[in-house]
Structures are given as structure tokens and as C-alpha cells.
Write a protein that holds these residues in place. Structure first.
Motif, PDB file in Angstrom:
ATOM      1  N   ARG A  94      38.188 -13.901  -4.782  1.00  0.00           N
ATOM      2  CA  ARG A  94      37.089 -14.213  -3.669  1.00  0.00           C
ATOM      3  C   ARG A  94      36.562 -15.588  -3.902  1.00  0.00           C
ATOM      4  NH1 ARG A  94      35.846  -9.812  -0.571  1.00  0.00           N
ATOM      5  NH2 ARG A  94      35.988  -7.689  -1.167  1.00  0.00           N
ATOM      6  N   ASP A  95      35.978 -15.721  -5.277  1.00  0.00           N
ATOM      7  CA  ASP A  95      35.377 -17.218  -5.676  1.00  0.00           C
ATOM      8  C   ASP A  95      36.468 -18.312  -5.183  1.00  0.00           C
ATOM      9  OD1 ASP A  95      34.124 -15.930  -8.677  1.00  0.00           O
ATOM     10  OD2 ASP A  95      33.487 -16.006  -6.482  1.00  0.00           O
ATOM     11  N   ILE A  96      37.808 -18.087  -5.434  1.00  0.00           N
ATOM     12  CA  ILE A  96      38.685 -19.281  -4.996  1.00  0.00           C
ATOM     13  C   ILE A  96      38.842 -19.234  -3.672  1.00  0.00           C
ATOM     14  CG2 ILE A  96      41.156 -19.728  -5.304  1.00  0.00           C
ATOM     15  CD1 ILE A  96      41.090 -18.186  -7.847  1.00  0.00           C
ATOM     16  N   GLY A 117      39.320 -12.975   4.105  1.00  0.00           N
ATOM     17  CA  GLY A 117      38.155 -11.893   3.648  1.00  0.00           C
ATOM     18  C   GLY A 117      38.212 -10.756   4.271  1.00  0.00           C
ATOM     19  N   ALA A 118      38.728 -10.384   5.282  1.00  0.00           N
ATOM     20  CA  ALA A 118      38.936  -9.007   5.774  1.00  0.00           C
ATOM     21  C   ALA A 118      39.980  -8.272   5.190  1.00  0.00           C
ATOM     22  CB  ALA A 118      39.202  -8.984   7.403  1.00  0.00           C
ATOM     23  N   TYR A 119      40.841  -9.092   4.516  1.00  0.00           N
ATOM     24  CA  TYR A 119      41.975  -8.087   3.842  1.00  0.00           C
ATOM     25  C   TYR A 119      41.500  -7.841   2.356  1.00  0.00           C
ATOM     26  CZ  TYR A 119      45.273 -10.019   7.575  1.00  0.00           C
ATOM     27  OH  TYR A 119      45.695 -10.012   8.823  1.00  0.00           O
ATOM     28  N   LEU A 120      40.853  -8.810   1.879  1.00  0.00           N
ATOM     29  CA  LEU A 120      40.108  -8.453   0.783  1.00  0.00           C
ATOM     30  C   LEU A 120      39.302  -7.274   0.672  1.00  0.00           C
ATOM     31  CD1 LEU A 120      39.553 -12.182  -0.743  1.00  0.00           C
ATOM     32  CD2 LEU A 120      41.363 -10.717  -1.310  1.00  0.00           C
ATOM     33  N   ASP A 121      38.425  -7.107   1.606  1.00  0.00           N
ATOM     34  CA  ASP A 121      37.577  -6.254   1.778  1.00  0.00           C
ATOM     35  C   ASP A 121      38.298  -4.964   2.031  1.00  0.00           C
ATOM     36  OD1 ASP A 121      35.247  -7.799   3.962  1.00  0.00           O
ATOM     37  OD2 ASP A 121      35.658  -7.630   1.765  1.00  0.00           O
ATOM     38  N   LEU A 156      38.537 -20.357   2.834  1.00  0.00           N
ATOM     39  CA  LEU A 156      39.737 -19.507   3.418  1.00  0.00           C
ATOM     40  C   LEU A 156      38.998 -17.966   3.642  1.00  0.00           C
ATOM     41  CD1 LEU A 156      42.620 -20.248   1.177  1.00  0.00           C
ATOM     42  CD2 LEU A 156      42.241 -21.230   3.590  1.00  0.00           C
ATOM     43  N   THR A 157      37.772 -17.962   3.535  1.00  0.00           N
ATOM     44  CA  THR A 157      37.050 -16.504   3.824  1.00  0.00           C
ATOM     45  C   THR A 157      37.515 -16.034   5.128  1.00  0.00           C
ATOM     46  OG1 THR A 157      35.577 -17.091   2.370  1.00  0.00           O
ATOM     47  CG2 THR A 157      35.057 -15.201   3.715  1.00  0.00           C
TER      48      THR A 157
END
Length: 695
Positions: free
Chosen positions: A444-446, A457-461, A452-453
Motif C-alpha cells: 500500500r505504501d508503494i 486500492g479497491a483490489y488491495l482492500d 496508484l491508489t
């Protein structure tokens, strides 16, 4: 035939309280003897005394034992004793508080308000003798036996002897109150006394600079029972992370400081101060914070229990860990006097441990912190103490107060995590990171740095949420899977022994016994798999089954087992399958570590399994050995996927902890001296402490 009508009776009648009502109040309002002594000490504070002394004599004998609580406060005259002290439920102190009437010497508002604290004495013993003296007046002596309240029908018939006399205890210009309690109701154990000592010495906030009131516990015998108990002052100097927080209305201001030990030259100290708005549940009325709670102050001292960190500057490592295990936590004080029992081992009122389970390396538990939440009694009228003296009534005001404290603690822990990471990177060989989740955090930090959030971001969530669900479900079902390894080992050894016997002997009673044992063993394992649900189970029966299931391996490894139930069996509502599986896993751990320490040396490896009733939380099953013992703090031991075994999964103690939580109990790692064990069992000690027992 004409009927004559009866006249219906009508009267104005008073209640006629039964004498036994006072006994019920003493038993049901005061949970245990420790709280009873705590309540009597608080009475000394209300009496404007600078101190209170609790002296305990011959307390291992109910008949000859004696407990004395004495203060040097204002004392009482004859009218106060007969009109207030002898009136259960008097509003004497409550009226003083409402009127803002403070004590003359120290300017205190009274803590007591319900007129029931005096029944604490009934929890301790049957014979009560109170001696009190007010300035320039005779002594007043009150004597009674609680058993008399059983003999008489009504309260008004139970005798209480009150008399005046020339001063014998409080001579000269001395004033105060002394309560002598004999014919004790409990035999006091070492564990009970150590718990009481911690409770008595913690009645005042360790951060209150005024130092107006001190409490002291004195043992006339068994003085060694208190040996090794550290003081708060000696412990606080080892806290690496410290903070002071002030909550006023909607605002939180905190000062945080990281102070490394002298030998920690690879990391620098850090200080930060911040002011922010509170973020609480939407349902909480912020006006409560100003109207019914007033200013709140927090002092937090947070510790690092990593063995490599402790080695850099802590002299009494064992003493520090013992103190934090037994006296750690965040407690609540009003006007510098403790509100019992917030922060006790059995009252994780901020759910520090529960929230830490999800992200263990990022949260703190009670045995990592010493903290105090300080309130002013005149500014917190919405926080009402329960009649049973165990915290505040769970009303809207309390929920707002709790939410505010949780928020403040979260901010301090966030600061601490930054410095903890720096420490781990420089000093610890154990790089603590949560599998998958830690990598996701780094990712997430990267993603944020590369803007690129919005795309990722939604996929990481989704990945994180789905992983947590999968992980938790597999952990729940892992207990049975972990037991499978024990089952395989045990049946494997059974078959080996049987094959060897058949090869060397003709059919014999021994072979038949081995075959029957193996058949019973497999049948027992099958029962564990099929059996579900909870029921009332005898601790001794579960110990016997766990021993039967591991008997062959214990014989093969030449391990001597001591079974001890001299403190008496107990019955508990639990899942028999899960408890037996947990015991088997604990025994399996001991087998491995005993081999690690003793190798193939015969008659050196020993395991102890016994029943103990020395724990405050309830009766327990204790498993101990004479292996190398635990090398990590409890918070590491129960974390998943961390193991010192080369091939260990790191789930055994984690699952044991989870199993005990489900049963309404807890997994405890007692320190030496806290419980009675036979000589020689100086290795690992684990206790399954149960609540909800049918003793």
C-alpha cells in the motif's frame, strides 16, 4: 340463607428486614476477600486519614487468624456510630459529596456513597470488633458476630454491642478507626496475599504527585510470601514509551516520548506533541464529555518485553515480567483513588487483548502497559459506581468515557509503533510481521507513493478482507488438525510396541492388554472427533482421558508424570473435545522440549498435571515440566505462526488461548512462586483457568 360479609383488612405496615439480609449483602455485593480489604482501606481515605495499615496474622488458620485494618483519620463519636455506621444504606457520605463538603485536613470528597462498604468485613470473618475515637472524646467499641444474624429472625433482633470506654488503642491525642476481624471465613494462600498486596498498594495512582494517602500490607508470618514483588516506581524506569494525554470536551492533546535504554545507542529518543479532535461512535453525545465527565488525564507507560531488548538494560527481567503480568493494565482513579477493578487481569475493560489478537504486533496488551486514567469526582457525576464495587454503571456516559480513552490509547500506540519498528530493525533477531498482511501494508505504501491508489486500492482492500476471513476460519478449525499429529504419533507408537511384542512373544496377557489399549485409544480419538457441543465435565476426567491418549508416547520417551488433584476436583461447562485436545497439545509440547533439554537421559524428564484453585479467575488445570521453560513473553507465545521448534507450526498455544476464550476462561503462564508446584518443575508452566464452574 343470607351470607354475612367479611370485613377486608387494611393497614399501613413497615418492611421488616430479615437479619440474614446483611449476610446476603456481604456475600453478593463483595465478590472476593481481596475486594473486601480494598473497600475497608477506602473507608480510611474517606476518614481523612493519611494512611491505612492492613495487618494479617495466622491467616492460614480460620480459627486463630486475624485481619486488622487501622487508620489515623478523624474517627467517629457515639452518635455517628449509632446513627450512621449502624444504618445500612445510609446516605451520610452521599449527602456530603452532593453538598461539596470536603474533609478538613486533606480537602477530600468522600468516595463512599451507598452505605454498604462496611459489609466488606463479613466477607473476611465472622467476629467483628470496631474501635474508633474522635478528637477529645472517649473511644467507641462495637462488637458483633455475623453468625448471630442467622440465629435471629429480624434485623432489629440481632445484637450489636456498642459502648464507650477510656482510650486504650487511640491514646493521648490520637484519633482513628481500627477494625479487627477474627474467625476468618477463608484460608488465605500465597497467591491470594500477593494479589491483595498488589491491590492495596495500587489504591493510589502511581502518578499522583500529591502523595496524600498510602496503604500498607503487613504480614506477621509468612513474610516471604511477598518476596520478589517489585514496586511501581522501580518498574516504570524500564518503560521505553511514555505518554500523557488530556481529554477536554471534544479535544485530545497528548505528549509522547520514546526514551531508549542507556545501552540502546543505535536508536535516538523521540518526542512528539499533538492536539486533535476526538473521533467517537456517532451515537455518543459529545456534550457528555463536558457535562458529566469533565477533564480526563491519562498516564501511559508502555514496555518492550522482547528478550533481546530486555537484555540491553533490565536487571530483574523475571521480576519485571511478573509485575507486568499481574499488575499491568490501564486503571481508573478518581481524585487519586482507584475505582476497582479496571485493569485487573480479569477485567480487560478496553479490550486491549481482544483487539490485539487481530494485529498482534501493532497493538498492546495489558501486560505491556502500566496506565492510569484520572478523573475528578466533582466533575464526573455521570459516572456512577456500581453497588458491588466493580466499576461504573454501563450507561451512556460511561460508553462516551470509554470511547474517549480508547481513542487516546490508539494514538499513543500509533506513535509507539514507529519506534518499535526502529528498535526491531536494529536489535531484534525476530522481525515481527503478520504473514500477508504486513506485505500488503508495504505494498500500500508503494501504491500511495506512485499515486496508484485509485487504480489498485479497491483490489488491495478485497485481498485483505478475504484473507482475514480465510485465516480466521482456518484457525478455528485448526485445533482438530493440530490434534491429528498427536493422534498419529500415539497410534504409531502403539502399533510399534504391539508389533514388537507379537514378534518376541507368543499370545500372552501383555499382548492382549496392548491390543485392547490400542483399540480403546483409537476409539477414544474417534469419540473426540464425533463429540461436539458443551456440557458439564469433570476436570479430573478430562485429565485422565488426555493422559490415556498420550500414555504410550510418554512411556516410549521415558517421561515420568505426576498427577495431582489434592486440591479437589471441579466441574466446568465446556467442550470436552476441545479441552482434551488442548491438554494433549500441551503434553506434546512438553515431550518435545524435554527431549530438547535432556536428550535420552533416563529418569530426568518429568511432567506435572494437576488441579489448582489458587488462581483469582477460577480453578485451573496446570501442566508443567522440567524442560528449558519459555524463552519469550506470553504475548509472543500465543501469536500464530511463531515457534522456536524447527518444524513447529506455531499454532499450539495460540489455539489453546483461543479455546480457553471460547470456554469463558483464559490461558495463563504463571511465574515461579505464584502457584504451588512440587519441587523440580522449573520449566514451562501453563494453566487452563476456567470461569463458570460448578464447584
Amino acid at each position: 340463607m343470607k351470607r354475612t360479609s367479611k370485613k377486608h383488612r387494611s393497614d399501613n405496615l413497615p418492611f421488616k428486614p430479615r437479619a440474614r439480609m446483611l449476610l446476603l449483602l456481604g456475600d453478593q455485593l463483595i465478590r472476593d476477600p481481596g475486594i473486601a480489604v480494598f473497600e475497608l482501606v477506602k473507608n480510611a481515605y474517606d476518614a481523612d486519614s493519611p494512611d491505612a495499615k492492613v495487618t494479617m496474622s495466622r491467616i492460614t488458620d480460620k480459627d486463630s487468624g486475624k485481619i486488622v485494618v487501622e487508620d489515623s483519620g478523624t474517627g467517629m463519636d457515639y452518635e455517628t456510630v449509632t446513627n450512621d455506621w449502624l444504618e445500612p444504606g445510609t446516605d451520610y457520605r452521599a449527602l456530603q459529596r452532593e453538598a461539596g463538603e470536603r474533609t478538613q485536613k486533606y480537602g477530600r470528597l468522600p468516595m463512599g456513597e451507598k452505605g454498604v462498604g462496611r459489609f466488606a468485613a463479613h466477607k473476611l470473618g465472622n467476629n467483628i470488633r470496631l474501635i474508633t475515637r474522635k478528637k477529645n472524646l472517649p473511644e467507641i467499641v462495637v462488637e458483633f458476630n455475623w453468625k448471630d444474624f442467622k440465629k435471629h429472625r429480624y434485623l432489629s433482633e440481632a445484637p450489636v454491642k456498642v459502648k464507650e470506654q477510656s482510650p486504650e488503642i487511640f491514646t493521648g491525642r490520637r484519633t482513628g478507626t481500627r477494625i479487627e476481624i477474627t474467625r476468618l471465613r477463608n484460608i488465605w494462600t500465597k497467591g491470594m496475599v500477593r494479589d491483595l498486596s498488589r491491590a492495596v498498594t495500587s489504591i493510589c495512582s502511581p502518578f499522583d504527585k500529591r502523595g496524600e494517602f498510602k496503604a500498607e500490607l503487613i504480614l506477621t508470618e509468612n513474610r516471604d510470601w511477598l518476596k520478589g514483588l517489585l514496586t511501581v516506581d522501580s518498574v516504570l524506569e524500564y518503560a521505553l514509551f511514555r505518554a500523557e494525554c488530556d481529554i477536554l470536551g471534544r479535544s485530545l492533546t497528548y505528549e509522547y516520548e520514546f526514551t531508549p535504554l542507556a545501552a540502546m545507542d543505535k536508536v535516538k529518543s523521540r518526542w512528539n506533541k499533538k492536539t486533535m479532535n476526538l473521533k467517537l461512535d456517532a451515537a455518543i453525545d459529545f456534550e457528555l464529555m463536558e457535562r458529566d465527565i469533565g477533564p480526563v488525564h491519562l498516564d501511559l507507560y508502555i514496555f518492550d518485553r522482547d528478550p533481546k531488548i530486555l537484555a540491553l538494560g533490565v536487571t530483574d527481567k523475571q521480576g519485571l515480567k511478573e509485575f507486568l503480568d499481574e499488575a499491568g493494565g490501564i486503571r481508573v482513579y478518581r481524585d487519586g483513588i482507584r475505582v476497582y477493578d479496571y485493569g485487573e487481569p480479569g477485567n480487560d475493560w478496553l479490550d486491549l487483548g481482544g483487539r490485539r489478537v487481530n494485529i498482534p504486533t501493532k497493538r498492546i496488551s495489558n501486560n505491556l502497559v502500566i496506565g492510569a486514567v484520572s478523573l475528578q469526582i466533582e466533575n464526573s457525576p455521570g459516572l456512577i459506581e456500581k453497588t458491588n464495587r466493580e466499576g461504573f454503571v454501563d450507561n451512556e456516559t460511561f460508553r462516551a468515557f470509554k470511547g474517549a480513552v480508547e481513542f487516546a490509547v490508539t494514538q499513543v500506540v500509533w506513535e509507539r509503533n514507529q519506534d518499535k519498528t526502529r528498535i526491531r530493525n536494529e536489535y531484534s533477531s525476530k522481525k515481527l510481521k503478520e504473514p500477508v498482511l504486513a506485505d500488503l501494508t508495504a505494498l500500500r505504501d508503494i501504491v500511495e507513493k506512485k499515486n496508484l491508489t485509485e487504480d489498485l486500492g479497491a483490489y488491495l482492500d478485497r485481498i485483505e478482507a478475504d484473507f482475514v476471513v480465510i485465516r480466521d476460519r482456518f484457525l478455528t478449525s485448526a485445533s482438530a488438525g493440530l490434534s491429528l499429529s498427536v493422534v498419529i504419533h500415539e497410534v504409531e507408537k502403539g502399533v510399534e510396541v504391539l508389533v514388537k511384542a507379537v514378534k518376541e512373544e507368543k499370545t500372552s496377557p501383555r499382548i492382549k492388554r496392548l491390543a485392547k489399549h490400542l483399540a480403546d485409544l483409537v476409539e477414544g480419538f474417534a469419540y473426540l472427533i464425533r463429540k461436539s457441543g458443551t456440557g458439564w465435565e469433570k476436570a479430573g476426567s478430562m485429565i485422565s482421558r488426555a493422559m490415556f491418549n498420550t500414555e504410550l508416547r510418554l512411556d516410549v520417551h521415558k517421561i515420568r508424570v505426576t498427577i495431582d488433584n489434592h486440591q479437589g476436583d471441579f466441574e466446568v461447562k465446556c467442550s470436552r473435545r476441545l479441552i482434551i485436545s488442548t491438554l494433549m497439545n500441551l503434553i506434546d509440547n512438553s515431550i518435545w522440549w524435554l527431549a530438547n533439554k535432556w536428550g535420552k537421559l533416563e529418569n530426568r524428564k518429568r511432567i506435572y498435571i494437576g488441579i489448582s484453585k489458587e488462581f483469582k479467575g477460577g480453578p485451573a488445570i496446570v501442566v508443567a515440566d522440567n524442560g528449558p521453560g519459555f524463552m519469550d513473553p506470553p504475548e509472543y507465545l500465543i501469536e500464530p505462526f511463531l515457534s522456536r521448534k524447527p518444524d513447529g507450526m506455531g499454532l499450539g498455544l495460540h489455539l489453546a488461548d483461543q479455546v480457553m476464550k471460547v470456554q469463558g476462561g483464559k490461558l495463563v503462564f504463571p511465574e515461579p512462586g505464584d502457584i504451588s508446584l512440587p519441587k523440580g518443575f522449573d520449566g514451562a508452566v501453563v494453566a487452563l483457568v476456567f470461569g463458570g464452574t460448578n464447584k
